[in-house]
Design an enzyme around this catalytic site. Structure first.
Site, mmCIF file in Angstrom:
data_model
loop_
_atom_site.group_PDB
_atom_site.id
_atom_site.type_symbol
_atom_site.label_atom_id
_atom_site.label_comp_id
_atom_site.label_asym_id
_atom_site.label_seq_id
_atom_site.Cartn_x
_atom_site.Cartn_y
_atom_site.Cartn_z
ATOM 1 N N GLU A 28 1.074 -58.912 -54.464
ATOM 2 C CA GLU A 28 0.625 -59.445 -53.173
ATOM 3 C C GLU A 28 -0.420 -60.530 -53.427
ATOM 4 O O GLU A 28 -1.174 -60.461 -54.399
ATOM 5 C CB GLU A 28 0.011 -58.304 -52.332
ATOM 6 C CG GLU A 28 -0.552 -58.794 -50.999
ATOM 7 C CD GLU A 28 -0.943 -57.667 -50.037
ATOM 8 O OE1 GLU A 28 -0.860 -56.480 -50.413
ATOM 9 O OE2 GLU A 28 -1.337 -58.001 -48.895
ATOM 10 N N ASN A 73 -0.317 -56.591 -46.335
ATOM 11 C CA ASN A 73 -0.999 -57.082 -45.145
ATOM 12 C C ASN A 73 -1.018 -58.613 -45.121
ATOM 13 O O ASN A 73 -0.999 -59.229 -44.053
ATOM 14 C CB ASN A 73 -2.430 -56.543 -45.102
ATOM 15 C CG ASN A 73 -2.469 -55.032 -44.921
ATOM 16 O OD1 ASN A 73 -1.486 -54.419 -44.522
ATOM 17 N ND2 ASN A 73 -3.608 -54.418 -45.226
ATOM 18 N N ASN A 173 5.762 -55.878 -42.648
ATOM 19 C CA ASN A 173 4.973 -54.918 -43.429
ATOM 20 C C ASN A 173 4.106 -54.073 -42.507
ATOM 21 O O ASN A 173 3.379 -54.623 -41.654
ATOM 22 C CB ASN A 173 4.056 -55.664 -44.409
ATOM 23 C CG ASN A 173 3.121 -54.718 -45.157
ATOM 24 O OD1 ASN A 173 3.565 -53.942 -45.992
ATOM 25 N ND2 ASN A 173 1.838 -54.763 -44.839
ATOM 26 N N GLU A 174 4.176 -52.762 -42.646
ATOM 27 C CA GLU A 174 3.281 -51.815 -41.943
ATOM 28 C C GLU A 174 3.022 -52.228 -40.495
ATOM 29 O O GLU A 174 1.867 -52.282 -40.052
ATOM 30 C CB GLU A 174 1.961 -51.674 -42.713
ATOM 31 C CG GLU A 174 2.142 -51.025 -44.062
ATOM 32 C CD GLU A 174 0.836 -50.617 -44.758
ATOM 33 O OE1 GLU A 174 -0.241 -51.026 -44.319
ATOM 34 O OE2 GLU A 174 0.930 -49.873 -45.755
ATOM 35 N N TYR A 245 -0.789 -43.562 -50.369
ATOM 36 C CA TYR A 245 -1.842 -43.705 -51.381
ATOM 37 C C TYR A 245 -2.624 -42.398 -51.440
ATOM 38 O O TYR A 245 -2.880 -41.786 -50.406
ATOM 39 C CB TYR A 245 -2.788 -44.852 -51.015
ATOM 40 C CG TYR A 245 -2.120 -46.212 -51.063
ATOM 41 C CD1 TYR A 245 -1.935 -46.867 -52.271
ATOM 42 C CD2 TYR A 245 -1.676 -46.847 -49.896
ATOM 43 C CE1 TYR A 245 -1.321 -48.120 -52.330
ATOM 44 C CE2 TYR A 245 -1.063 -48.095 -49.939
ATOM 45 C CZ TYR A 245 -0.890 -48.728 -51.159
ATOM 46 O OH TYR A 245 -0.289 -49.959 -51.221
ATOM 47 N N GLU A 293 5.360 -48.872 -51.256
ATOM 48 C CA GLU A 293 3.948 -48.880 -51.670
ATOM 49 C C GLU A 293 3.578 -47.437 -52.001
ATOM 50 O O GLU A 293 3.649 -46.564 -51.134
ATOM 51 C CB GLU A 293 3.022 -49.412 -50.576
ATOM 52 C CG GLU A 293 3.173 -50.908 -50.337
ATOM 53 C CD GLU A 293 2.105 -51.493 -49.419
ATOM 54 O OE1 GLU A 293 0.966 -50.965 -49.411
ATOM 55 O OE2 GLU A 293 2.418 -52.460 -48.711
ATOM 56 N N GLN A 352 -0.284 -51.852 -56.943
ATOM 57 C CA GLN A 352 0.371 -53.108 -57.180
ATOM 58 C C GLN A 352 0.507 -53.309 -58.693
ATOM 59 O O GLN A 352 0.291 -52.346 -59.429
ATOM 60 C CB GLN A 352 -0.420 -54.231 -56.519
ATOM 61 C CG GLN A 352 -0.547 -53.986 -55.006
ATOM 62 C CD GLN A 352 -0.998 -55.192 -54.205
ATOM 63 O OE1 GLN A 352 -1.188 -56.278 -54.709
ATOM 64 N NE2 GLN A 352 -1.193 -54.986 -52.894
HETATM 65 O O1 AHR Z 1 -1.515 -52.451 -51.329
HETATM 66 C C1 AHR Z 1 -2.651 -52.711 -50.568
HETATM 67 C C2 AHR Z 1 -2.373 -52.730 -49.075
HETATM 68 O O2 AHR Z 1 -2.039 -51.438 -48.653
HETATM 69 C C3 AHR Z 1 -1.208 -53.577 -48.590
HETATM 70 O O3 AHR Z 1 -1.553 -54.904 -48.384
HETATM 71 C C4 AHR Z 1 -0.849 -52.918 -47.295
HETATM 72 O O4 AHR Z 1 0.507 -53.079 -46.978
HETATM 73 C C5 AHR Z 1 -1.259 -51.476 -47.476
HETATM 74 O O5 AHR Z 1 -2.002 -51.005 -46.418
#
Ligand code: AHR
Length: 505
Positions: A28, A73, A173-174, A245, A293, A352
């Protein structure tokens, strides 16, 4: 030592073939992932295109299959046209997602050149936040259309006559997240994603399209969002995304160690929702998951706080988490969960790749090194082959605040009938300390042990740093042995292990 960890596995316990796309990653325009990460023209190792050769080599060593780009994002405020054409004419813009300045020195063409050198399949995300269907079609035509129309001719003028043929496209995305530029309700997103997918397919029928699922299973709208989005877009999309995450919170090590239980539950819930829509719509097709992700991310740490006020730096230090031995064990366990769900997880992207919550770190102008998480990813990617096998694990359980009770061990295996390679991935994640391992492998015929390696450190918080990059590395596990058809050994406390066996010639 407590009662042993017993693994039960048979060649017939097949889940699905190992999918190379399970080993994807993510680049990203965020922090130093692109600038001083993959791209640093002044670096001593930089090639003719300005890419760091050391990072390219580590990316190949990591065994990355595909790379999602350009966000995240970031993509929800991105104008893709800013990143193509003569570099000196490209505008700089504020990136509101990460409060940074985007110089646009790297864009689609540069990314595709890098992806070729890294030997990875590209996965491209379009902006459905501040932009819409027209711009999604424009970038698709720039990337994939043969010469003869405005955008493909522009690509050719920029030095790329042949279409790129990018297959995987993320529809935003999201979009469920209130933090996302152009955030939408499920109904609003379902409409725009469906219409974008319809026209993108008219332009290029071979695409694999990924609708945005929830940005985490903790979202209030989780599952209802997937239901609404898939009910509208079912016939036009191939996958629905999932993001997750994990981190140790408030010193709750036990819950953190059991994080893969959450990933299992998350995947099962998305599958159940997608299959509910399938039943409702009376369709044969099954929607797959793009887990695009996933990682360990300490979001509360200062490292994740974007700049503010008048400070709009280019490529600031952001989300540069340093990973411990314990993080790598949880991370390896998340990979076990992804592999175990290979029947429905068709693609995944570690978020990432470089510097930003990443397995590869770089010093600007200096060296690149491997975080602890590099190792389970590289070994799993290199040695998972053939069919994924479901492994029944019998182990003591441990109490934790998040899940109640979790198994102190978790495992998956892969079996390549043709070459006779059997690989077992196993974690000891209980608080009990060292555990004995026991597995009956008689069903696989006459095997020999090829290697057993374990990632473990006496201090679970030990980490790899620029000065000490080899503090936590996998080491041979000499306790592992094959006694007839029985595999025995010892799994150290908080450890990830890979055991490779092969049919005797
Ligand atoms: O990977 C970091 C961020 O986490 C990304 O930009 C977003 O898509 C997610 O919230």
């Amino acid at each position: 030592m407590s009662s042993p960890v017993t693994l039960t596995l048979q060649p017939s316990f097949q889940v699905a073939p190992v999918r190379r796309r399970t080993f994807g990653a993510f680049v990203e325009h965020l922090g130093r992932c692109v600038y001083t990460g993959i791209f640093e023209p002044d670096h001593p190792s930089a090639d003719e295109d300005g890419f760091r050769a050391d990072v390219l080599a580590l990316t190949r060593e990591l065994g990355v299959s595909s790379v999602r780009y350009p966000g995240g994002n970031f993509v929800s405020g991105y104008r893709w046209e800013d990143g193509v054409g003569p570099v000196e004419e490209r505008p700089a813009r504020h990136d509101l997602a990460w409060h940074s300045t985007e110089p646009n020195t790297v864009g689609l063409d540069e990314f595709m050149a890098w992806a070729g050198k890294a030997e990875v399949e590209p996965m491209y995300a379009v902006n459905l936040g501040t932009r819409g269907i027209a711009e999604a079609l424009d970038v698709l035509q720039y990337a994939n259309a043969p010469q003869g129309i405005a955008y493909s001719d522009q690509r050719a003028e920029n030095g790329h006559a042949e279409p790129y043929g990018i297959r995987m496209w993320c529809l935003g995305n999201e979009m469920d997240g209130p933090w996302q530029a152009g955030h939408k309700t499920a109904e609003e997103y379902a409409r725009i994603a469906t219409e974008a997918a319809r026209l993108m397919r008219q332009e290029d029928p071979d695409l694999e399209l990924i609708a945005c699922g929830s940005s985490s299973s903790q979202m209030e709208t989780f599952a209802a969002w997937e239901n609404t989005v898939l009910t509208e877009s079912y016939d036009l999309v191939d996958m629905i995304s999932a993001h997750a995450y994990y981190s140790e919170k408030d010193g709750d090590q036990a819950s953190f160690l059991a994080s893969a239980d959450d990933m299992d539950h998350f995947i099962d819930s998305v599958v159940a929702t997608a299959d509910h829509v399938r039943a409702k719509l009376k369709r044969d097709k099954r929607i797959m998951i793009s887990f695009d992700e996933w990682n360990i991310w300490y979001q509360h740490r200062a490292e994740s706080r974007p700049p503010s006020g008048d400070d709009w730096p280019v490529a600031p230090v952001l989300l540069e988490d340093t990973y411990s031995a314990m993080d790598a064990v949880v991370f390896g366990n998340l990979l076990i969960s992804l592999l175990r769900h290979s029947d429905r997880v068709a693609s995944a992207s570690l978020a990432q790749l470089v510097n930003v919550i990443a397995p590869i770190m770089t010093a600007p102008g200096g060296e690149a090194w491997k975080q602890t998480t590099f190792h389970p990813f590289a070994l799993t990617s290199r040695h998972a082959a053939g069919q994924v096998l479901d492994v029944r694990v019998t182990a003591p359980s441990f109490e934790n605040a998040r899940f109640g009770k979790s198994s102190a061990a978790d495992a998956v295996a892969t079996w390549d009938e043709e070459s006779g390679a059997l690989t077992v991935f196993v974690v000891n994640r209980g608080p009990e300390g060292e555990q004995a391992l026991n597995a009956d492998l008689a069903g696989f015929g006459d095997l020999e042990l090829v290697e057993a390696v374990t990632l473990h450190h006496e201090d679970p918080y030990a980490a790899n740093t620029q000065d000490a990059p080899e503090t936590v590395v996998p080491a041979p596990n000499d306790s592992v042995a094959l006694d007839g058809g029985r595999l025995v050994g010892t799994l150290p406390a908080i450890s990830w292990s890979m055991i490779r066996l092969a049919r005797r010639a």
